[in-house]
Design a protein around this motif. Structure first.
Motif: not given
Length: 143
Positions: A88-95, A110-117, A121-132
């Motif tokens: 199971i891959a969790l997003g880096y900022d998931q709660h 279930l035989d399953c491991v949890v990893r966090r992605a 980092d933004p690739k340019y100054e005005d790049e938006l990386l969140s829905t909010g």
């Protein structure tokens, strides 16, 4: 043996952060299955703007994703049991608490491991990386 990976999230207004998360999750195994949270089940932040179906279809259209589905109405672990992933891959900022998830997985056999992605980092100054942040920009510029 095929390693299935499960990623999950709200995925309201897809953005480069979502794509990074899902591509990184896909690289953890052979198949990526994505569970899109039901609007009714999102309680940790604002209710998604887009419908369950639209968010599922958008996520499913991404090249990294092998299958996308809407989550179970009552039991968030039910689709995980059906998919039977190795990771199971969790997003880096998931709660989510990775230890609590692993405990529930063990409880369900279930035989399953949890990893966090990693974060993207933004690739340019005005790049938006969140829905909010996207919604805030729309309101600032169009309201």
């Amino acid at each position: 043996m095929t390693t299935r990976v499960v990623a999950q999230g709200t995925f309201d207004l897809l953005h480069p952060g979502h794509v990074h998360y899902l591509e990184e999750a896909a690289a953890m195994g052979d198949e990526l299955h994505v569970i899109v949270a039901r609007r009714d089940n999102v309680t940790h932040k604002e209710t998604p703007i887009l419908s369950n179906r639209q968010r599922r279809d958008m996520v499913g259209a991404l090249a990294a994703v092998d299958e996308a589905r809407v989550g179970h109405p009552d039991d968030i672990f039910a689709p995980i049991e059906e998919i039977n992933p190795g990771i199971i891959a969790l997003g880096y900022d998931q709660h989510h608490d990775a230890d609590a998830i692993e405990a529930e997985l063990r409880e369900r056999g279930l035989d399953c491991v949890v990893r966090r992605a990693s974060a993207r980092d933004p690739k340019y100054e005005d790049e938006l990386l969140s829905t909010g942040a996207i919604i805030d920009r729309i309101l600032d510029e169009r309201a």
